[in-house]
Write a protein that holds these residues in place. Structure first.
Motif, PDB file in Angstrom:
ATOM      1  N   ALA A  20       0.923  -1.213  -0.070  1.00 57.46           N
ATOM      2  CA  ALA A  20       0.120   0.002   0.059  1.00 57.46           C
ATOM      3  C   ALA A  20       0.946   1.256  -0.014  1.00 57.46           C
ATOM      4  N   ALA A  21       2.103   1.153   0.632  1.00 51.17           N
ATOM      5  CA  ALA A  21       2.802   2.460   0.713  1.00 51.17           C
ATOM      6  C   ALA A  21       3.958   2.611  -0.340  1.00 51.17           C
ATOM      7  N   MET A  22       4.558   1.252  -0.589  1.00 51.30           N
ATOM      8  CA  MET A  22       5.686   1.319  -1.417  1.00 51.30           C
ATOM      9  C   MET A  22       5.219   0.808  -2.816  1.00 51.30           C
ATOM     10  N   ALA A  83      13.918  -0.499   3.061  1.00 47.86           N
ATOM     11  CA  ALA A  83      12.258  -0.470   2.726  1.00 47.86           C
ATOM     12  C   ALA A  83      11.681   0.188   4.051  1.00 47.86           C
ATOM     13  N   PHE A  84      10.888   0.764   3.774  1.00 46.20           N
ATOM     14  CA  PHE A  84       9.957   1.435   4.988  1.00 46.20           C
ATOM     15  C   PHE A  84       8.532   1.848   4.408  1.00 46.20           C
ATOM     16  N   GLY A  85       7.737   1.966   5.343  1.00 48.67           N
ATOM     17  CA  GLY A  85       6.336   2.380   4.703  1.00 48.67           C
ATOM     18  C   GLY A  85       5.324   2.526   6.008  1.00 48.67           C
ATOM     19  N   VAL A  86       4.438   3.487   5.844  1.00 50.05           N
ATOM     20  CA  VAL A  86       3.318   3.596   6.949  1.00 50.05           C
ATOM     21  C   VAL A  86       2.120   3.452   5.992  1.00 50.05           C
ATOM     22  N   HIS A  87       1.349   2.745   6.385  1.00 48.77           N
ATOM     23  CA  HIS A  87      -0.023   2.638   5.543  1.00 48.77           C
ATOM     24  C   HIS A  87      -0.738   3.832   5.045  1.00 48.77           C
ATOM     25  N   TYR A  90      -2.731   5.750   7.638  1.00 51.73           N
ATOM     26  CA  TYR A  90      -2.474   5.882   8.927  1.00 51.73           C
ATOM     27  C   TYR A  90      -1.205   7.201   8.780  1.00 51.73           C
ATOM     28  N   GLN A  91      -1.077   7.668   7.596  1.00 49.97           N
ATOM     29  CA  GLN A  91       0.124   8.533   7.418  1.00 49.97           C
ATOM     30  C   GLN A  91      -0.210   9.998   7.903  1.00 49.97           C
ATOM     31  N   ARG A  92       0.686  10.724   8.276  1.00 54.45           N
ATOM     32  CA  ARG A  92       0.704  12.054   8.812  1.00 54.45           C
ATOM     33  C   ARG A  92       0.013  12.282  10.174  1.00 54.45           C
ATOM     34  N   ARG A  93       0.543  10.984  10.868  1.00 56.93           N
ATOM     35  CA  ARG A  93       0.075  11.135  12.347  1.00 56.93           C
ATOM     36  C   ARG A  93       1.166  10.875  13.137  1.00 56.93           C
ATOM     37  N   GLY A  94       2.463  11.022  12.640  1.00 57.01           N
ATOM     38  CA  GLY A  94       3.662  10.826  13.358  1.00 57.01           C
ATOM     39  C   GLY A  94       4.324   9.347  13.481  1.00 57.01           C
ATOM     40  N   ILE A  95       3.547   8.427  12.751  1.00 58.97           N
ATOM     41  CA  ILE A  95       3.866   7.076  13.130  1.00 58.97           C
ATOM     42  C   ILE A  95       5.216   6.964  12.267  1.00 58.97           C
ATOM     43  N   GLY A  96       5.708   7.495  11.155  1.00 61.13           N
ATOM     44  CA  GLY A  96       6.693   7.423  10.153  1.00 61.13           C
ATOM     45  C   GLY A  96       8.003   7.954  11.320  1.00 61.13           C
ATOM     46  N   ARG A  97       7.725   9.109  11.792  1.00 61.30           N
ATOM     47  CA  ARG A  97       8.770   9.647  12.516  1.00 61.30           C
ATOM     48  C   ARG A  97       9.277   8.755  13.814  1.00 61.30           C
ATOM     49  N   ALA A  98       8.149   8.491  14.482  1.00 63.13           N
ATOM     50  CA  ALA A  98       8.462   7.389  15.706  1.00 63.13           C
ATOM     51  C   ALA A  98       9.277   6.104  15.158  1.00 63.13           C
ATOM     52  N   ALA A 133       7.967   8.698  -7.755  1.00 63.99           N
ATOM     53  CA  ALA A 133       7.018   8.012  -7.389  1.00 63.99           C
ATOM     54  C   ALA A 133       6.665   8.484  -5.883  1.00 63.99           C
ATOM     55  N   TYR A 134       7.635   8.689  -4.990  1.00 65.92           N
ATOM     56  CA  TYR A 134       7.358   8.863  -3.548  1.00 65.92           C
ATOM     57  C   TYR A 134       8.050  10.592  -3.492  1.00 65.92           C
ATOM     58  N   PRO A 135       7.419  11.590  -3.793  1.00 64.32           N
ATOM     59  CA  PRO A 135       7.981  12.876  -3.708  1.00 64.32           C
ATOM     60  C   PRO A 135       7.795  13.238  -2.105  1.00 64.32           C
ATOM     61  N   GLY A 136       6.591  12.995  -1.386  1.00 65.75           N
ATOM     62  CA  GLY A 136       6.407  13.322  -0.130  1.00 65.75           C
ATOM     63  C   GLY A 136       7.452  12.420   0.811  1.00 65.75           C
ATOM     64  N   THR A 137       8.096  11.133   0.592  1.00 64.28           N
ATOM     65  CA  THR A 137       8.998  10.818   1.101  1.00 64.28           C
ATOM     66  C   THR A 137      10.430  11.439   1.320  1.00 64.28           C
ATOM     67  N   ILE A 138      10.955  12.095   0.090  1.00 63.63           N
ATOM     68  CA  ILE A 138      11.888  13.036   0.447  1.00 63.63           C
ATOM     69  C   ILE A 138      11.917  13.775   1.188  1.00 63.63           C
ATOM     70  N   THR A 139      10.715  14.785   1.193  1.00 68.64           N
ATOM     71  CA  THR A 139      10.558  15.728   2.032  1.00 68.64           C
ATOM     72  C   THR A 139      10.556  15.287   3.465  1.00 68.64           C
ATOM     73  N   PHE A 140       9.915  14.114   3.813  1.00 65.57           N
ATOM     74  CA  PHE A 140       9.784  13.404   5.033  1.00 65.57           C
ATOM     75  C   PHE A 140      11.159  13.272   5.440  1.00 65.57           C
ATOM     76  N   LEU A 141      12.058  12.561   4.856  1.00 68.82           N
ATOM     77  CA  LEU A 141      13.486  12.048   5.245  1.00 68.82           C
ATOM     78  C   LEU A 141      14.396  13.210   5.220  1.00 68.82           C
ATOM     79  N   GLN A 143      13.373  16.640   5.769  1.00 69.24           N
ATOM     80  CA  GLN A 143      12.875  17.763   6.954  1.00 69.24           C
ATOM     81  C   GLN A 143      12.582  17.047   8.069  1.00 69.24           C
ATOM     82  N   ALA A 144      11.917  16.112   8.245  1.00 64.40           N
ATOM     83  CA  ALA A 144      11.534  15.437   9.444  1.00 64.40           C
ATOM     84  C   ALA A 144      12.660  14.629  10.273  1.00 64.40           C
ATOM     85  N   VAL A 145      13.298  13.931   9.426  1.00 66.43           N
ATOM     86  CA  VAL A 145      14.300  13.011   9.905  1.00 66.43           C
ATOM     87  C   VAL A 145      15.763  13.732   9.945  1.00 66.43           C
TER      88      VAL A 145
HETATM   89  C1  LIG Z   1       7.377   8.525   4.157  1.00 67.67           C
HETATM   90  C2  LIG Z   1       6.290   7.919   5.132  1.00 67.67           C
HETATM   91  C3  LIG Z   1       6.847   6.665   5.861  1.00 67.67           C
HETATM   92  C4  LIG Z   1       6.029   8.789   6.214  1.00 67.67           C
HETATM   93  O1  LIG Z   1       5.294   8.222   7.176  1.00 67.67           O
HETATM   94  P1  LIG Z   1       4.093   9.227   8.035  1.00 67.67           P
HETATM   95  O2  LIG Z   1       3.951   8.236   9.266  1.00 67.67           O
HETATM   96  O3  LIG Z   1       3.131   9.759   7.174  1.00 67.67           O
HETATM   97  O4  LIG Z   1       4.948  10.342   8.576  1.00 67.67           O
HETATM   98  P2  LIG Z   1       4.868  11.348   9.774  1.00 67.67           P
HETATM   99  O5  LIG Z   1       3.467  11.375  10.093  1.00 67.67           O
HETATM  100  O6  LIG Z   1       5.764  10.778  11.049  1.00 67.67           O
HETATM  101  O7  LIG Z   1       5.409  12.595   9.078  1.00 67.67           O
HETATM  102  C5  LIG Z   1       6.398  13.461   9.667  1.00 67.67           C
HETATM  103  C6  LIG Z   1       6.542  14.684   8.984  1.00 67.67           C
HETATM  104  O8  LIG Z   1       7.220  14.275   7.902  1.00 67.67           O
HETATM  105  C7  LIG Z   1       6.646  15.421   6.821  1.00 67.67           C
HETATM  106  N1  LIG Z   1       5.965  14.516   5.640  1.00 67.67           N
HETATM  107  C8  LIG Z   1       5.516  13.265   5.820  1.00 67.67           C
HETATM  108  N2  LIG Z   1       4.874  12.964   4.639  1.00 67.67           N
HETATM  109  C9  LIG Z   1       4.910  13.862   4.077  1.00 67.67           C
HETATM  110  C10 LIG Z   1       4.405  14.198   2.908  1.00 67.67           C
HETATM  111  N3  LIG Z   1       3.683  13.160   1.995  1.00 67.67           N
HETATM  112  N4  LIG Z   1       4.556  15.322   2.256  1.00 67.67           N
HETATM  113  C11 LIG Z   1       5.334  16.094   2.785  1.00 67.67           C
HETATM  114  N5  LIG Z   1       5.703  16.097   3.795  1.00 67.67           N
HETATM  115  C12 LIG Z   1       5.515  14.952   4.476  1.00 67.67           C
HETATM  116  C13 LIG Z   1       5.855  16.381   7.424  1.00 67.67           C
HETATM  117  O9  LIG Z   1       6.839  17.250   7.881  1.00 67.67           O
HETATM  118  C14 LIG Z   1       5.400  15.359   8.623  1.00 67.67           C
HETATM  119  O10 LIG Z   1       4.870  16.249   9.550  1.00 67.67           O
HETATM  120  P3  LIG Z   1       3.477  16.916   9.638  1.00 67.67           P
HETATM  121  O11 LIG Z   1       2.500  15.627   9.203  1.00 67.67           O
HETATM  122  O12 LIG Z   1       2.940  17.348  10.894  1.00 67.67           O
HETATM  123  O13 LIG Z   1       3.377  18.041   8.669  1.00 67.67           O
HETATM  124  C15 LIG Z   1       5.030   7.439   4.318  1.00 67.67           C
HETATM  125  O14 LIG Z   1       4.597   8.982   3.694  1.00 67.67           O
HETATM  126  C16 LIG Z   1       5.081   6.409   3.413  1.00 67.67           C
HETATM  127  O15 LIG Z   1       4.987   5.267   3.700  1.00 67.67           O
HETATM  128  N6  LIG Z   1       5.459   6.706   1.891  1.00 67.67           N
HETATM  129  C17 LIG Z   1       5.752   6.062   0.939  1.00 67.67           C
HETATM  130  C18 LIG Z   1       6.842   4.631   1.288  1.00 67.67           C
HETATM  131  C19 LIG Z   1       8.068   4.840   0.634  1.00 67.67           C
HETATM  132  O16 LIG Z   1       8.295   5.953   0.065  1.00 67.67           O
HETATM  133  N7  LIG Z   1       9.079   4.091   1.030  1.00 67.67           N
HETATM  134  C20 LIG Z   1      10.400   4.271   0.416  1.00 67.67           C
HETATM  135  C21 LIG Z   1      10.673   3.465  -0.629  1.00 67.67           C
HETATM  136  S1  LIG Z   1      12.510   2.953  -0.632  1.00 67.67           S
END
Ligand SMILES: CC(C)(COP(=O)(O)OP(=O)(O)OC[C@H]1O[C@@H](n2cnc3c(N)ncnc32)[C@H](O)[C@@H]1OP(=O)(O)O)[C@@H](O)C(=O)NCCC(=O)NCCS
Length: 313
Positions: A20-22, A83-87, A90-98, A133-141, A143-145
């Motif tokens: 679902a995520a990847m 590999a990593f992913g959040v369903h 359940y995204q944008r609830r802090g699970i990825g960061r945790a 494919a995963y533009p939000g993931t780069i932002t997450f990695l 900016q958030a991590v």
């Molecule tokens: C990347 C991923 C794991 C983040 O999981 P998540 O639980 O949604 O992340 P969080 O809720 O902890 O996000 C923390 C912060 O990261 C940033 N962020 C997360 N997802 C984002 C997105 N889609 N777009 C922009 N910023 C994002 C935000 O700053 C967010 O804080 P906010 O929600 O308060 O704004 C999830 O989006 C995912 O499963 N992506 C697809 C899987 C993937 O790309 N795998 C890598 C293949 S190698």
């Protein structure tokens, strides 16, 4: 939400999150078993899962060497995440960061200094995060991590229907053979004593492992899908290339013998062998901009682009 190590019965739920995520990197249960669970570097603690509402909703797969990679050793300061992913529900609830904080805390406590996404050998899936494919993931990695992008890796593919070696490449081959004594031939047993040290010396133990895997098949009785070519200059090995099924590479030329067309000749001869065996498509996952130009000459087109990322712990 609870974070705990992977358990044997989690497989189906982890794969459901993975798919679902990847979305662009789906894998079968058997690939999960052979490339994750049976990897000698796998530990359940390095595959933490997030559980909510009684099911797995997220995971991070991290690797550290538990066994040495030939003489490359245990690389005690390094770690990788492949590999990593959040369903999506359940995204944008802090699970990825945790999940990342959990796994990075473990790696720091072990004394690791860097963690890379995702150039881990032997069992990486893709070179890094697919930027389209995963533009939000780069932002997450980033900016958030706190990861930074080290470089981009390009994946390319070529349609081999009707593949022909162009006349200028045939001419180049004739000239190189006549002037420099360069030959391109399928590997034979006589090459092996010089070839294997050549590969280690110039390209390291991971390429040795790759080459060994294909050569074990080639000489071990299942040669059908494999082409393995060796380039020599006046008798000395200066390059090689390998291919199995639709996957091309790796291929390499001694740094001192580059820019003489050896790589080009290896590439075209290998593609010709593939098309003659009715392999209609060729791809590889990983190259840089310079080599991409060479591949484009042979009809390869860009398929995916990956960001390779690093965090200093
Ligand atoms: C990347 C991923 C794991 C983040 O999981 P998540 O639980 O949604 O992340 P969080 O809720 O902890 O996000 C923390 C912060 O990261 C940033 N962020 C997360 N997802 C984002 C997105 N889609 N777009 C922009 N910023 C994002 C935000 O700053 C967010 O804080 P906010 O929600 O308060 O704004 C999830 O989006 C995912 O499963 N992506 C697809 C899987 C993937 O790309 N795998 C890598 C293949 S190698």
């Amino acid at each position: 939400m609870q974070i705990r190590p992977y358990q044997g019965t989690d497989e189906a739920e982890v794969l459901a999150v993975w798919h679902a995520a990847m979305t662009h990197d789906r894998i079968s249960p058997n690939i999960f078993r052979t490339q994750v669970l049976l990897d000698p570097n796998f530990t359940p603690e390095n595959l933490p899962v997030a559980v909510e509402d009684g099911r797995v909703v997220g995971f991070v797969l991290a690797l550290t060497r538990q066994v040495p990679l030939f003489l490359q050793g245990l690389e005690p300061e390094k770690a990788w995440i492949t590999a990593f992913g959040v369903h999506p529900d359940y995204q944008r609830r802090g699970i990825g960061r945790a999940l990342f904080e959990h796994v990075l805390g473990r790696l720091r406590a072990e004394g690791r200094k860097t963690v890379d996404i995702s150039p881990y050998v032997p069992n990486y899936f893709v070179p890094g995060v697919d930027v389209a494919a995963y533009p939000g993931t780069i932002t997450f990695l980033e900016q958030a991590v706190g990861f930074r992008t080290l470089y981009r890796a390009i994946s390319m593919g070529a349609d081999l229907s009707g593949f022909q070696i162009p006349p200028e490449i045939l001419e180049l081959e004739r000239r190189r053979e006549a002037e420099d004594g360069i030959t391109i031939r399928p590997v034979t047993a006589a090459d092996l004593p010089e070839l294997m040290p050549f590969i280690v010396r110039h390209f390291g133990w991971d390429w040795y492992r790759h080459a060994q895997a294909y050569l074990l098949e080639l000489f071990g009785g299942s040669p059908h899908q494999i082409c393995f070519l060796v380039a020599r200059e006046r008798g000395r090995i200066v390059g090689y290339c390998q291919q199995r099924g639709e996957r091309f590479g790796p291929f390499g030329v001694d740094p001192e013998c580059r820019n003489k067309g050896v790589g080009r000749l290896l590439l075209f001869r290998c593609l010709e062998t593939m098309s003659a065996r009715n392999v209609y498509f060729a791809y590889f996952l990983w190259t840089g901009e310079d080599a991409a130009r060479l591949y484009a000459l042979a009809g390869f087109k860009r398929r995916r682009e990956f960001a390779v990322l690093r965090l200093d712990l």
